[in-house]
Structure formats: C-alpha cells, structure tokens
Design a protein around this motif. Structure first.
Motif, mmCIF file in Angstrom:
data_model
loop_
_atom_site.group_PDB
_atom_site.id
_atom_site.type_symbol
_atom_site.label_atom_id
_atom_site.label_comp_id
_atom_site.label_asym_id
_atom_site.label_seq_id
_atom_site.Cartn_x
_atom_site.Cartn_y
_atom_site.Cartn_z
ATOM 1 N N ASN B 51 0.847 -1.195 0.000
ATOM 2 C CA ASN B 51 0.000 0.000 0.000
ATOM 3 C C ASN B 51 0.880 1.242 0.000
ATOM 4 O O ASN B 51 0.916 1.989 0.974
ATOM 5 N N VAL B 53 0.546 3.982 -1.544
ATOM 6 C CA VAL B 53 -0.174 5.267 -1.617
ATOM 7 C C VAL B 53 -0.519 5.781 -0.211
ATOM 8 O O VAL B 53 -0.257 6.918 0.120
ATOM 9 N N HIS B 54 -1.135 4.932 0.612
ATOM 10 C CA HIS B 54 -1.570 5.378 1.935
ATOM 11 C C HIS B 54 -0.718 4.818 3.068
ATOM 12 O O HIS B 54 -0.719 5.336 4.170
ATOM 13 N N LYS B 65 -2.070 -10.314 -5.361
ATOM 14 C CA LYS B 65 -2.424 -8.938 -5.723
ATOM 15 C C LYS B 65 -3.035 -8.221 -4.519
ATOM 16 O O LYS B 65 -3.999 -8.693 -3.929
ATOM 17 N N PRO B 66 -2.446 -7.059 -4.154
ATOM 18 C CA PRO B 66 -2.922 -6.363 -2.958
ATOM 19 C C PRO B 66 -4.077 -5.421 -3.248
ATOM 20 O O PRO B 66 -4.175 -4.865 -4.343
ATOM 21 N N LEU B 67 -4.925 -5.257 -2.229
ATOM 22 C CA LEU B 67 -5.999 -4.268 -2.290
ATOM 23 C C LEU B 67 -6.048 -3.525 -0.966
ATOM 24 O O LEU B 67 -5.848 -4.122 0.098
ATOM 25 N N ALA B 68 -6.354 -2.235 -1.022
ATOM 26 C CA ALA B 68 -6.454 -1.430 0.196
ATOM 27 C C ALA B 68 -7.792 -0.692 0.224
ATOM 28 O O ALA B 68 -8.510 -0.657 -0.778
ATOM 29 N N GLU B 69 -8.079 -0.071 1.391
ATOM 30 C CA GLU B 69 -9.361 0.606 1.688
ATOM 31 C C GLU B 69 -10.407 -0.438 2.083
ATOM 32 O O GLU B 69 -10.879 -1.222 1.249
ATOM 33 N N VAL B 72 -13.666 -1.017 0.109
ATOM 34 C CA VAL B 72 -13.328 -1.540 -1.219
ATOM 35 C C VAL B 72 -13.019 -3.035 -1.091
ATOM 36 O O VAL B 72 -13.469 -3.851 -1.898
ATOM 37 N N GLU B 75 -16.239 -5.106 -0.541
ATOM 38 C CA GLU B 75 -16.994 -5.324 -1.784
ATOM 39 C C GLU B 75 -16.294 -6.362 -2.654
ATOM 40 O O GLU B 75 -16.945 -7.181 -3.308
ATOM 41 N N TYR B 76 -14.981 -6.343 -2.669
ATOM 42 C CA TYR B 76 -14.211 -7.344 -3.433
ATOM 43 C C TYR B 76 -14.491 -8.743 -2.896
ATOM 44 O O TYR B 76 -14.782 -9.667 -3.662
ATOM 45 N N GLU B 79 -17.762 -9.997 -3.971
ATOM 46 C CA GLU B 79 -17.867 -10.351 -5.391
ATOM 47 C C GLU B 79 -17.128 -11.640 -5.729
ATOM 48 O O GLU B 79 -17.524 -12.369 -6.628
ATOM 49 N N LYS B 102 -21.040 5.312 3.595
ATOM 50 C CA LYS B 102 -20.297 6.562 3.398
ATOM 51 C C LYS B 102 -20.715 7.586 4.450
ATOM 52 O O LYS B 102 -19.877 8.282 5.029
#
Lengths: 233, 226
Positions: B51, B53-54, B65-69, B72, B75-76, B79, B102
């Motif tokens: 990560n 970016v943050h 494969k990394p995911l952040a937030e 998000v 939801e991944y 799915e 939100k």
C-alpha cells in the motif's frame, strides 16, 4: 413523457452532477435534467436527499439515489447492458474503487484547498499538493490503461468519469492562479487522456464550457473570498 | 512471502476497526486466510510495498495482488466469494447501503473522533453532532432486525464497530456518545450485532482495547496542552 422515469437533480457547474450526465450518456439512457438553484433548493431535492440536501440525485422509478459514486454504480447495475462503466473483473473493480476514493478524498480535497488557501505561500503549498496528487494518479493511469486511451481501456468508464469531471475545475484553478497543474511534461499520460476524454461522445455535449466555468468561479469567489470550496457532492 | 498462489492474506492491526470489518467479511464468507499483524506505528516493508499510496492497513492480498481501503476490500470479498452475500441483490438497495456506509464513515466517525480527542465546548459540540448523526443512521434500519434484514450484511459490518468503540470512548473521554433514549433501535441493534458469535469472536480483547484507548487519549490530551 420520454425520459421522465429518470430524473437527475443537478447544477451545471457541479462536477459530481457531471458524472451522472456522462454515465447516463454512456448507457444511452433518456433522462430529464432538473437544474437546481442551491440558494433556493427545490422541494423535490429536499425530499429526495433529506440527509445531505445536495446534488446530484438520480431519481429512477420515483426512488432517489444519492452520492455520485453510489449513483454511478447504480447506473451500471440498473442498466447492465454494454457498455459497462465498472470493469468486469473483481480485482480491477476494486482497483477502480480504490482510486475513486483517492480522487474524492485526497485530490478533490486538495483542489478545494487551493480556493481556500490564503497568501502566496499558502496557495503555493496547496497547488503543489494538487500536482503531487496528479503525479500519483498519472502512475495509476499507466497501470490501469495499459497503454490504451482511457483508465478503462478503449472506452471511458468509472475512473475516467470520476476524475474527468474535475477537468473544468482544474482549468479554473490553473487560470485563477496562473499556473499549470495538468502539466504535459510531468503527466503526459493524463494530459493526453484529458484531451481524449473531453472529446468523447458522452462527454463533449454535457461538459460545461471551461471559460464559462471560469467566469462563474470568478464571480463566486469575488462575492465570497473566504468560500471554502463550493462544489456540492 | 504473503499471497503466494491462491492464498488470502490480511495485513491488519489488532486495535483497528477497519481491519476488523474486513475480518468480519472474511469470517461470514468462511474464507481461510493468513493474518499478519503490523506492529504500528512501525510499518513493515511488506505494508509499504503493498500500500505505497496510503501506507495503511488493512491490506488484503489475494493471488499475490494487494488491495487497500476496507470498504473496497469488503466489496471485493463479496464479489469473489458469492455465498452469504453481503450487499443486497437489488441495485437500489445496494446504492442505499453504499450511501449509508459513506454517511457513517464521513459524518459519524469524524464526530466520534473529535468528541474523543477534544475538550470543553468543542467536545460537547462534537458529541452532540455524533448523537444526531447516529439518530439519522438509525433511520436506515427501517424497523428491520439488522441493516441487512433478517441477517447481517454489508452495512451492519461497515458500521457495527462504532458501537464497541463508542462505548470505550465514552468511558475514557467522559462524554455521552450512545444515547439509548435518543437512539433506542440503534442501541438495541449495536448490542445484538456485537453479541453475535461470528462478530464477537473477532473483536479485540476488550480489556486490552480499553488500555489502548486510555493511552491514546492521554497522548491526545498531552498534545492539546502543548
């Protein structure tokens, strides 16, 4: 009446409302646009979005949907036929949502910060922050586009819309501060993307004229010099 | 190295509500995963790589494969692993769930943090704002057992942690956040949600979290004095 089952409450200057315009255009959905006066909000707006009382609101089958990113995803899901707005692969969808959050929470906040920054030094810091954000998004552009025209590939999609709606306001910040933000040398990918985005069929007829936006911004900021960002979400 | 093959790895921090809600999602979906604790404030090279970016947790790594937030990521997860769906099927109800998540993140949580970290008039105003925003959030329950209906869903796990953290923050900062008279339905929902076995077993140890909250508060109070 054709299109009356889909209504959009928005303002011509709102980048968030522009997102909805573009998304509905991509899906070829007919809709009625209701131009709101934010100084005198309509009863329909107050009833449709009682929580935030903001544009845009999408009204479909008399049901209101609020928050532009939620609206974009709704449009993609309610009108599932091609072209898609979000990618089909879950990982790519998550990456698109990640960058949408970055653009809204970081880049847009920094862009608003330019308007409210005080003094030459304050303005410089705020502008530098926007540029840094754009450099980060430039890297994301190359990764997402993989050498093609748009974040989403050959056609425009979620991230293109999420970022593209701010191009007019970026131009306003550049002109008002006599600087370059979307710099062809530092961000060649985004600079080229911006031109193609603005020329796209679903964008060019609904994007506000950037000089009209500049006149509007000058008028608004002259009247209220300490206005702390005035783009409704 | 994390994320080799088809594996799932979660980089988290024991006291983070954002990592917690991802854990809840993985638990509901019965996903086997490797958990890696970040020893914050030190950040591991892996976190900085995954990560950049943050530089924050949570990060989910799936098939390398990394995911952040956190929302998000949730939801991944919804799915990729389709059983026990988190978001509703209907687009309108999905949009409403996303809207309220939100709202909670942008209106309730910052107010809670200000009510925790400020003093005097600022604290009082922030606490009142939080109570009012929780009242607004309550309306999203619409008389259902859970935000997800008969069973918990996306919005329940997105906001449920607030019930736990708010109670702790109230005790430490000495300000009322969850007013059972003002939000009777939400109060009941917080209690029911946090008592669910699948939810409760992921919660951080409460005594440890209380100590952590007290230390954090002390640090914030010292910062306001300087």
């Amino acid at each position: 009446m054709a299109g009356s089952e889909v209504k959009v409450l928005g303002t011509w200057a709102s980048p968030f409302a522009l997102r909805v315009h573009i998304a509905l255009g991509i899906k070829s959905v007919k809709y009625e646009w209701v131009e709101e006066n934010l100084e005198a909000k309509s009863q329909l707006l107050l009833e449709s979005n009682p929580i935030n009382k903001q544009v845009p609101v999408l009204i479909h089958h008399h049901k209101p949907i609020c928050e532009s990113l939620a609206i974009l995803q709704y449009i993609d899901e309610a009108w599932p036929s091609a072209p898609s707005i979000l990618p089909s692969d879950p990982h790519h969808r998550a990456v698109a949502r990640f960058w949408a959050a970055y653009i809204d929470h970081k880049l847009f906040t920094w862009l608003k910060g330019v308007a409210s920054a005080e003094g030459a030094e304050g303005k410089k810091v705020a502008l530098d922050q926007v540029r840094e954000g754009l450099v980060v998004v430039e890297a994301a552009f190359w990764k997402c586009s993989k050498g093609r025209d748009f974040f989403s590939g050959a056609g425009i999609g979620y991230l293109d819309i999420v970022l593209g709606c701010f191009l007019g306001w970026l131009y306003v910040a550049e002109k008002r501060n006599d600087v370059k933000l979307l710099d062809e040398e530092k961000m060649p990918g985004l600079a080229a993307w911006a031109i193609k985005f603005c020329q796209h069929g679903a964008v060019k007829d609904v994007m506000p004229d950037k000089d009209e936006l500049l006149d509007y911004a000058n008028m608004v900021f002259q009247a209220m010099p300490k206005l702390n960002g005035q783009c409704p979400s | 190295m994390a994320g080799n093959g088809d594996g799932v790895t979660l980089l988290g921090y024991w006291a983070s509500p954002y990592a917690l809600r991802v854990k809840w999602a993985l638990k509901i979906k019965e996903v086997q995963y490797e958990y890696m604790e970040e020893h914050l404030p030190d950040k591991s090279p892996m976190l900085l790589q995954y990560n950049p970016v943050h530089k924050k947790i949570p990060v989910l790594v799936h098939k390398g494969k990394p995911l952040a937030e956190s929302l998000v990521i949730i939801e991944y997860i919804d799915e990729v692993w389709k059983h026990n769906p988190l978001l509703p099927q209907d687009p309108y109800h999905r949009a409403k769930a996303r809207f309220w998540a939100k709202f909670a993140d942008e209106k309730c949580v910052p107010a809670m943090f200000r009510a925790f970290s400020k003093v005097g008039e600022e604290q009082a105003q922030a606490a009142e704002e939080l109570r009012e925003n929780l009242k607004t959030l309550e309306s999203a329950l619409e008389g259902k057992q859970y935000f997800g209906g008969e069973t918990i869903g996306f919005l329940d796990i997105a906001v449920g942690w607030i019930g736990c953290w708010a109670r702790m923050n109230e005790e430490v900062a000495g300000v009322n956040m969850i007013d059972a008279e003002m939000i009777p339905l939400l109060s009941v929902w917080f209690q029911k949600f946090l008592e669910l076995p699948i939810i409760k077993e992921c919660l951080p140890p409460q005594d440890k979290l209380l100590e952590h909250t007290k230390e954090f508060h002390k640090m914030l109070m010292m910062a306001t004095l300087t």
